[in-house]
Design an enzyme around this catalytic site. Sequence first.
Site, mmCIF file in Angstrom:
data_model
loop_
_atom_site.group_PDB
_atom_site.id
_atom_site.type_symbol
_atom_site.label_atom_id
_atom_site.label_comp_id
_atom_site.label_asym_id
_atom_site.label_seq_id
_atom_site.Cartn_x
_atom_site.Cartn_y
_atom_site.Cartn_z
ATOM 1 N N ASP A 200 -14.977 29.261 25.963
ATOM 2 C CA ASP A 200 -14.461 27.988 26.458
ATOM 3 C C ASP A 200 -13.025 27.858 25.960
ATOM 4 O O ASP A 200 -12.779 27.505 24.814
ATOM 5 C CB ASP A 200 -15.336 26.830 25.945
ATOM 6 C CG ASP A 200 -14.806 25.484 26.420
ATOM 7 O OD1 ASP A 200 -13.688 25.447 26.976
ATOM 8 O OD2 ASP A 200 -15.510 24.478 26.214
ATOM 9 N N LYS B 127 -7.070 21.727 31.136
ATOM 10 C CA LYS B 127 -5.914 21.173 30.414
ATOM 11 C C LYS B 127 -4.583 21.811 30.824
ATOM 12 O O LYS B 127 -4.101 21.536 31.913
ATOM 13 C CB LYS B 127 -6.170 21.264 28.912
ATOM 14 C CG LYS B 127 -7.474 20.517 28.539
ATOM 15 C CD LYS B 127 -7.488 19.887 27.200
ATOM 16 C CE LYS B 127 -8.850 19.288 26.902
ATOM 17 N NZ LYS B 127 -8.888 18.160 26.062
ATOM 18 N N TYR C 223 -17.257 21.359 21.433
ATOM 19 C CA TYR C 223 -17.430 20.458 22.567
ATOM 20 C C TYR C 223 -17.125 21.234 23.838
ATOM 21 O O TYR C 223 -16.100 21.917 23.927
ATOM 22 C CB TYR C 223 -16.467 19.271 22.439
ATOM 23 C CG TYR C 223 -16.508 18.293 23.593
ATOM 24 C CD1 TYR C 223 -17.658 17.566 23.873
ATOM 25 C CD2 TYR C 223 -15.388 18.090 24.401
ATOM 26 C CE1 TYR C 223 -17.692 16.663 24.929
ATOM 27 C CE2 TYR C 223 -15.409 17.177 25.451
ATOM 28 C CZ TYR C 223 -16.567 16.471 25.709
ATOM 29 O OH TYR C 223 -16.597 15.571 26.754
HETATM 30 N N1 PLP Z 1 -14.126 22.255 26.590
HETATM 31 C C1 PLP Z 1 -13.302 21.964 25.578
HETATM 32 C C2 PLP Z 1 -13.069 22.993 24.512
HETATM 33 C C3 PLP Z 1 -12.678 20.724 25.509
HETATM 34 O O1 PLP Z 1 -11.878 20.434 24.480
HETATM 35 C C4 PLP Z 1 -12.918 19.792 26.537
HETATM 36 C C5 PLP Z 1 -12.291 18.464 26.494
HETATM 37 O O2 PLP Z 1 -11.684 18.039 25.563
HETATM 38 C C6 PLP Z 1 -13.781 20.142 27.577
HETATM 39 C C7 PLP Z 1 -14.361 21.383 27.578
HETATM 40 C C8 PLP Z 1 -14.037 19.174 28.681
HETATM 41 O O3 PLP Z 1 -12.897 19.063 29.471
HETATM 42 P P1 PLP Z 1 -12.655 17.741 30.358
HETATM 43 O O4 PLP Z 1 -12.405 16.631 29.420
HETATM 44 O O5 PLP Z 1 -11.470 18.127 31.210
HETATM 45 O O6 PLP Z 1 -13.882 17.548 31.171
#
Ligand code: PLP
Length: 432
Positions: A239, A267, A144
């Site tokens: 990511d 985060k 994700y």
């Molecule tokens: N990338 C990863 C690996 C994530 O786990 C998340 C969210 O859980 C995101 C991107 C998206 O982040 P946000 O929820 O702050 O938009």
Amino acid sequence: MKTSKSDRLFREASALLVGGVSSPVRAFKSVGGNPVFIERGRGPWVWDVDGNRYIDFVQSYGAVFLGHANPLLTKAVTAAARRGTVLGAPVPEEIHLARSIRKAFPMLELIRFVNSGTEATMSAVRAARGFTGRSRIVKFAGCYHGHSDGLLAKAGSGAATLSLPDSSGVPASFVAETRVVPYNDVEALRRLFAAEGREIAAVIVEPIAANMGLVRPRDGFLREIRRMTSEHGTVLIFDEVISGFRVRHGGAVEWSGIRPDLVCLGKIMGGGLPVGAYGGGKDIMECVAPLGPVYQAGTLAGNRAAMACGAAAVDWLATRKPYLALEKTTQKFAGALAKLAESHGYEVQVPWVCGMFTLFFSPRPVVSYEDALACDRPAFSRFFHAALANGLYVPPSPFEACFVSPFHTKKILAGALKRWEKAFRDMGEAKA
Ligand code: PLP
């Protein structure tokens, strides 16, 4: 377990908010029942509005790492708020946080702050496309990367929880340039590069996948991605919205020893305030406006409150270096959990890395999205409700990781194991 106040608030919220929540995975839709409304958190504990107390393994989906209401962070935020949270101009706190991030990730020659992980990944992909002049991107099934259109294909997390393989509302043409490859499948990636390598702008990957439950990269997986992307002039994006500052101070880059071209963060680096960042070498990042033609902007980006809170969190982690101890703690806890589940007759897998683990109800190791989807979901739902009733706050989805922080002390985790044992017993009775 008393839930009358939560139930009433959920009814009120549902009349105002879509599904009663501000983010889908917070609903208990896939496991059944109403979400509990949380009144407050402190350290590794949260209390709901009915007065039930839980050991928190959600940790705001990995955003909280220094315990809830950490006085250090509260002080940083209030001090920043006193001088104005967002000023529409650069503030010194941006430099402070950027320097602290660079210490952890020396490869980030230039950084851009944004407001969320979604923005970080979406913008990094745009920068990669601008830099290479190519359109196509590759992601891995079950990873994700936030909810931007082009990345919402086989996206794990909340979409998987709600059985949505791809999102409605995303025109087919918007994902026509997205290729999806199974996680940990080097051969599939090799075939794709052999056929389309010269057209691929970027490969984006969760170097440690945490949105189909926790799935570790197999030995050599990240190395092979690095090799293929380098060979084809493709930008490799890590990511690290979850893994950054969690598995090591230098995230999965340090953990794996593999150097991507761009890194996305979020985060933990905001200390619990809305924040994200992406960065990399000057060659790519100088394509971003105002230095280059790739446009990306944000009214609230780099706001003082988030920058100050993030800097306090990241600096605390740099000084205290909790990683090796937390890694041992997580390993021990995951091992104990697996034994406990087996002693109650459940076939489980409990993969772990520093600060996170997943309890999969599966007789086979989980190395891909397909494996994760094949897990026993009814067993998970029974477990979830038993866990909640025994004072364990875990994500209401089999496709999310559980998070452990440096503030989950030995004593608290020993107590958690007792609660977990009772939950396994209760879920058996629920089935009977
Ligand atoms: N990338 C990863 C690996 C994530 O786990 C998340 C969210 O859980 C995101 C991107 C998206 O982040 P946000 O929820 O702050 O938009």
